[in-house]
Design an enzyme around this catalytic site. Structure first.
Site: not given
Ligand SMILES: *Cc1c(COP(=O)(O)O)cnc(C)c1O
Length: 422
Positions: A136, A207, A232-233, A381
């Site tokens: 990422f 991560d 927040y995911k 996605r």
């Protein structure tokens, strides 16, 4: 129920079969705990989890009953001051970690800065950070920033996934990886790569942005040294929710980190002149915690504490297997390719499809109420959060995708207008 050929096979599957799967789903009841707009199929919980119904009341109560009534006394009276540790202890239960090994703070980016620097400090005779070229961007940016700051003392060695083990030599200080790839959803073998890092004398930092709340994680069993993850995911903590970080107990006495703010001090309210790190995980705090955001995150995490992680994983695999097989059967003719691993054991809770017109295709889907997202240059996605996504949603999403492809509904100028957030 139609006869199935094997895992994920949808031969003869009808929408009614999906309804039957939902009726028999032991997790079905959890969907009612979320605010999900009518007519929307939400397949983007891997980017921003939806609002849990409990969160609104929790945040209102903190505002009115705590901040509004008790003002600054709330730091003591309502336990605001140790909320980062208390929340960390809850997150730890999802990670196979000890309660005192996790703390909630800052963003992943800031926590990576702390932990990469800490790892380099723990390995002073080594200077290489090994990571994946496709990691990422923020993870790589933070490592680049540290390298630019520290000059020759750090080398960033970026390789392909297959080359990671070979890249771990006697100069390697740290192996830094995302457990689940944000583009493809591919999941690394955390235990194997951590062991490879340790064999070379390096530490391992994972991560968990796409792992926590999505797949079972066992940091303790894998022997992981350091980790970060997202609020927040899949944890549904709200936009910009605080992140978390993990430091294995065995490192906590000697580890140092560079953002030596007062909340990481041994005695913040002694207002001493010099910095003395707090004992344990608290030394990874920096400034004042954002209480409203933390309380919202807590409401999201509390949902997970009641749920069996294996049941969550089983449903996630069933949903993603079904999506892949339906897309293969119904959408391959239009050049949509599955970009995620077909083997469920190598996949997180998301499926990515590849198409050169991915951006307008996703916009056309969103216009039909199927919300996923797009990652440049060509990935659509779809996140399948098993707490609220139903089997019938998988069916309807593929139906919508087929309609968009078959009718070339994506081929309109409006759908090509790129927004800032994709
Ligand atoms: C979403 C995500 C992040 C987000 O980092 P923040 O600094 O918290 O915004 C980091 N790493 C990965 C792998 C992600 O998917």
């Amino acid at each position: 129920m139609a006869v199935r050929e094997g895992a994920g096979s949808t031969t003869g599957l009808r929408r009614a079969d999906c309804e039957a799967l939902d009726a028999a789903d032991p997790l079905a009841g959890w969907r009612r705990r979320f605010v999900l707009p009518e007519g929307v199929i939400y397949l983007d919980g891997n980017s921003l989890g939806p609002l849990p119904k409990a969160t609104e009341a929790v945040v209102l109560e903190v505002m009115r009953g705590e901040w509004g009534e008790d003002l600054i006394a709330s730091w003591n009276k309502h336990g605001w001051v140790d909320l980062p540790q208390r929340l960390g202890a809850k997150v730890a239960r999802l990670l196979g970690a000890e309660p005192h090994e996790v703390v909630v703070a800052d963003s992943i980016s800031v926590n990576l800065f702390k932990l990469v620097a800490a790892a380099l400090d723990l390995r002073p005779d080594r200077h290489v950070v090994v990571s994946e070229r496709g990691n990422f961007p923020t993870d790589l940016y933070v490592a680049q920033g540290l390298r630019d700051l520290l000059g020759e003392r750090i080398e960033l060695r970026l390789v392909a996934a297959e080359e990671l083990e070979a890249a771990l030599d006697h100069d390697a200080a740290l192996l830094m990886l995302s457990h689940i790839d944000y583009r493809s959803g591919r999941m690394h073998d955390m235990a194997r790569l951590t062991a490879a890092a340790h064999d070379s004398g390096a530490l391992a930092l994972w991560d968990l942005a796409h792992s926590a709340g999505a797949v079972p994680v066992d940091l303790g069993a894998a022997g992981v040294d350091l980790a970060v993850g997202c609020g927040y995911k899949y944890l549904n903590g709200g936009p910009g929710a605080p992140a978390f970080l993990f430091v294995a107990e065995r490192w906590q006495a000697e580890v140092r980190q560079p953002i030596t703010g007062w909340f990481g001090h041994a005695d913040p309210f002694a207002f001493e002149r010099g910095y003395r790190p707090a004992a344990g995980i608290a030394r990874f705090l920096a400034g004042t915690p954002p209480i409203l955001s933390m309380k919202a995150l807590e409401a999201g995490i509390d949902l997970f504490l009641e749920i069996d992680q294996q049941a969550l994983r089983a449903k996630s695999v069933a949903l993603t297997d079904m999506f892949i097989d339906l897309v293969d059967r119904r959408c391959a003719a239009w050049g949509l390719e599955v970009a995620s691993p077909r083997e469920a054991s190598a996949r997180g809770s998301q499926v990515s499809l590849r198409h050169l017109e991915g951006y307008p295709i996703m916009q056309a889907l969103i216009a039909r109420g199927v919300i996923g997202d797009f990652r440049a240059p060509d990935l659509l996605r779809f996140g399948f959060a098993p707490l609220y996504v139903r089997f019938v949603d998988v069916w309807d999403a593929v139906e919508a995708l087929e309609a968009v492809m078959a009718g070339r509904l994506w081929d309109q100028p409006a759908f090509r207008q790129r927004a800032t957030v994709t």
